[in-house]
Design a protein around this motif. Sequence first.
Motif, PDB file in Angstrom:
ATOM      1  N   UNK A   1      54.419  24.992  40.560  1.00 47.00           N
ATOM      2  CA  UNK A   1      54.578  26.112  41.479  1.00 47.00           C
ATOM      3  C   UNK A   1      54.881  27.417  40.741  1.00 47.00           C
ATOM      4  N   UNK A   2      55.247  27.310  39.468  1.00 51.73           N
ATOM      5  CA  UNK A   2      55.392  28.489  38.621  1.00 51.73           C
ATOM      6  C   UNK A   2      54.037  28.902  38.055  1.00 51.73           C
ATOM      7  N   UNK A   3      53.303  27.937  37.512  1.00 49.31           N
ATOM      8  CA  UNK A   3      52.083  28.236  36.767  1.00 49.31           C
ATOM      9  C   UNK A   3      50.849  28.473  37.635  1.00 49.31           C
ATOM     10  N   UNK A   4      50.737  27.761  38.744  1.00 55.21           N
ATOM     11  CA  UNK A   4      49.466  27.710  39.474  1.00 55.21           C
ATOM     12  C   UNK A   4      48.947  29.049  39.990  1.00 55.21           C
ATOM     13  N   UNK A   5      49.767  29.907  40.597  1.00 58.27           N
ATOM     14  CA  UNK A   5      49.194  31.173  41.078  1.00 58.27           C
ATOM     15  C   UNK A   5      48.580  32.010  39.956  1.00 58.27           C
ATOM     16  N   UNK A   6      49.297  32.138  38.852  1.00 58.00           N
ATOM     17  CA  UNK A   6      48.804  32.929  37.716  1.00 58.00           C
ATOM     18  C   UNK A   6      47.536  32.314  37.130  1.00 58.00           C
ATOM     19  N   UNK A   7      47.555  31.003  36.921  1.00 55.54           N
ATOM     20  CA  UNK A   7      46.398  30.340  36.319  1.00 55.54           C
ATOM     21  C   UNK A   7      45.191  30.347  37.252  1.00 55.54           C
ATOM     22  N   UNK A   8      45.435  30.186  38.549  1.00 59.37           N
ATOM     23  CA  UNK A   8      44.330  30.221  39.513  1.00 59.37           C
ATOM     24  C   UNK A   8      43.661  31.583  39.521  1.00 59.37           C
ATOM     25  N   UNK A   9      44.470  32.640  39.476  1.00 59.29           N
ATOM     26  CA  UNK A   9      43.910  33.994  39.424  1.00 59.29           C
ATOM     27  C   UNK A   9      43.122  34.192  38.132  1.00 59.29           C
ATOM     28  N   UNK A  10      43.656  33.694  37.017  1.00 57.74           N
ATOM     29  CA  UNK A  10      42.953  33.817  35.735  1.00 57.74           C
ATOM     30  C   UNK A  10      41.626  33.051  35.774  1.00 57.74           C
ATOM     31  N   UNK A  11      41.633  31.858  36.366  1.00 55.22           N
ATOM     32  CA  UNK A  11      40.412  31.063  36.440  1.00 55.22           C
ATOM     33  C   UNK A  11      39.363  31.739  37.308  1.00 55.22           C
ATOM     34  N   UNK A  12      39.761  32.240  38.461  1.00 52.78           N
ATOM     35  CA  UNK A  12      38.821  32.908  39.360  1.00 52.78           C
ATOM     36  C   UNK A  12      38.239  34.162  38.688  1.00 52.78           C
ATOM     37  N   UNK A  13      39.073  34.908  37.986  1.00 53.52           N
ATOM     38  CA  UNK A  13      38.572  36.091  37.270  1.00 53.52           C
ATOM     39  C   UNK A  13      37.660  35.680  36.114  1.00 53.52           C
ATOM     40  N   UNK A  14      37.927  34.553  35.501  1.00 52.52           N
ATOM     41  CA  UNK A  14      37.059  34.027  34.445  1.00 52.52           C
ATOM     42  C   UNK A  14      35.685  33.664  35.013  1.00 52.52           C
ATOM     43  N   UNK A  15      35.674  33.045  36.190  1.00 52.40           N
ATOM     44  CA  UNK A  15      34.414  32.621  36.802  1.00 52.40           C
ATOM     45  C   UNK A  15      33.631  33.819  37.340  1.00 52.40           C
ATOM     46  N   UNK A  16      34.312  34.689  38.060  1.00 49.78           N
ATOM     47  CA  UNK A  16      33.618  35.747  38.786  1.00 49.78           C
ATOM     48  C   UNK A  16      33.439  37.032  37.973  1.00 49.78           C
ATOM     49  N   UNK A  17      34.401  37.342  37.114  1.00 47.26           N
ATOM     50  CA  UNK A  17      34.360  38.602  36.367  1.00 47.26           C
ATOM     51  C   UNK A  17      34.067  38.403  34.881  1.00 47.26           C
ATOM     52  N   UNK A  18      33.952  37.138  34.472  1.00 49.64           N
ATOM     53  CA  UNK A  18      33.699  36.810  33.062  1.00 49.64           C
ATOM     54  C   UNK A  18      34.850  37.241  32.150  1.00 49.64           C
ATOM     55  N   UNK A  19      36.073  37.300  32.715  1.00 50.26           N
ATOM     56  CA  UNK A  19      37.248  37.580  31.900  1.00 50.26           C
ATOM     57  C   UNK A  19      37.480  36.431  30.920  1.00 50.26           C
ATOM     58  N   UNK A  20      38.172  36.713  29.841  1.00 57.09           N
ATOM     59  CA  UNK A  20      38.465  35.669  28.864  1.00 57.09           C
ATOM     60  C   UNK A  20      39.762  34.943  29.213  1.00 57.09           C
ATOM     61  N   UNK A  21      39.878  33.732  28.720  1.00 60.67           N
ATOM     62  CA  UNK A  21      41.092  32.934  28.878  1.00 60.67           C
ATOM     63  C   UNK A  21      41.758  32.783  27.522  1.00 60.67           C
ATOM     64  N   UNK A  22      43.074  32.751  27.506  1.00 58.50           N
ATOM     65  CA  UNK A  22      43.798  32.545  26.253  1.00 58.50           C
ATOM     66  C   UNK A  22      43.457  31.174  25.678  1.00 58.50           C
ATOM     67  N   UNK A  23      43.301  31.123  24.360  1.00 55.18           N
ATOM     68  CA  UNK A  23      42.863  29.896  23.690  1.00 55.18           C
ATOM     69  C   UNK A  23      43.748  28.701  24.012  1.00 55.18           C
ATOM     70  N   UNK A  24      45.057  28.933  24.105  1.00 55.26           N
ATOM     71  CA  UNK A  24      45.986  27.800  24.259  1.00 55.26           C
ATOM     72  C   UNK A  24      45.902  27.105  25.609  1.00 55.26           C
TER      73      UNK A  24
END
Length: 388
Positions: A350-373
Amino acid sequence: MKKTKDYDYVVIGAGIAGSCVSHFLKEDKVLLIDRFEDVAQFASGVAGGFLSPLLGKPNKFKELVTKSLSFAVDFYKSLDESLIVQKGVLRVPKDEDDRLKFDVYKKHFDFEWEEKEGGFFFKIGSQVFSYELCKKLTLNVDKIFNYEVKHIKYKEGTWIINDEIKTKNLILTTGSDIKLIDEEYINIRAVWGQRIDISTTTCIDFNYHKECSISTSYNKVTNDLYKVSIGATHHRFESKLEKDFKAFENPSLSNLSNIGYTNELYKKDTLELLEKANNIKTLNDVKVLKTYFGARASSFDYFPIVGSLVDSKETLNMFPYLKNGTHVKSDRFIRHDNLFILNGVGGRGFVLSPYLAKKLVDFIKKKDTLDDEITVDRLFKKWVRRNK
């Protein structure tokens, strides 16, 4: 099943990770699928929903938790303030050695704090109501429940689920159940836990965390009885479940016995939680109201797993010298087309999921990068090195 329309996105798994991903995709044609009858019926339904800082010296994981915690608290408040209780958390050292560590960590604390009751109080500490929160997140999302995904296949630019549901993009947020992913490098370990809700005449003003977590008295059972959550225990079982079951509220222990969760262990865990809680704060007139069991999905390096799935067979066919240790940039790896994952959030879902979900959606739709780790790629690389 009735004939369904085609979707831009299908998310499989309606825990907190899948609920957050669906929420950030709700303006698109998105469908959320789960094998149970509602959202948050497995690990996310078991979770106490505690939001707390990670203490320690600076490192990548602590940095991720810090960013995620700030994002999550603001996000939940903006979504529905009635679903988050922010009264702070008191982090209490377990023993003298732990206190010495806390003294070292002081200069690395990321959030406002003060010393209190022999511990360290952080105002940002919060608790969310896990089931109600997942319901809110998925309010305007198409959903199909009681639906077992038996197989998925990719054909002519489309993912087809059970030969019935079609989608351009498929996102797997299935937690400890990874049978849909035919990739050996995706390895999830299930960490089983128990949480109890109790009634007590003791009023608790804020959350506590020592060897377990105790929630604030967020609700009244009667005029003089308060409801409090205590969690969680940790077990890793070697054996697998022989059948799927709903691990939410008071499940039949006959189901859990397949993996080693016996009545004896359940009673031991309950007593252990009550004892640990009383070592933090004296709880008077305690009665156990409900018991929750579930398996948190953790990766072997504790970091979450986010991004597009590497096709290990095709990548090794293309770059066989990977097995000899030759470096190949991740952007050259062969991917499963439009297949994505968010998993391995462990006990901090419940700490990680909102941030990671937003990062994933931006990665899919906006081609943003994800941190290597946090990417899938790190697991693939480690798997190649181990199996060369």
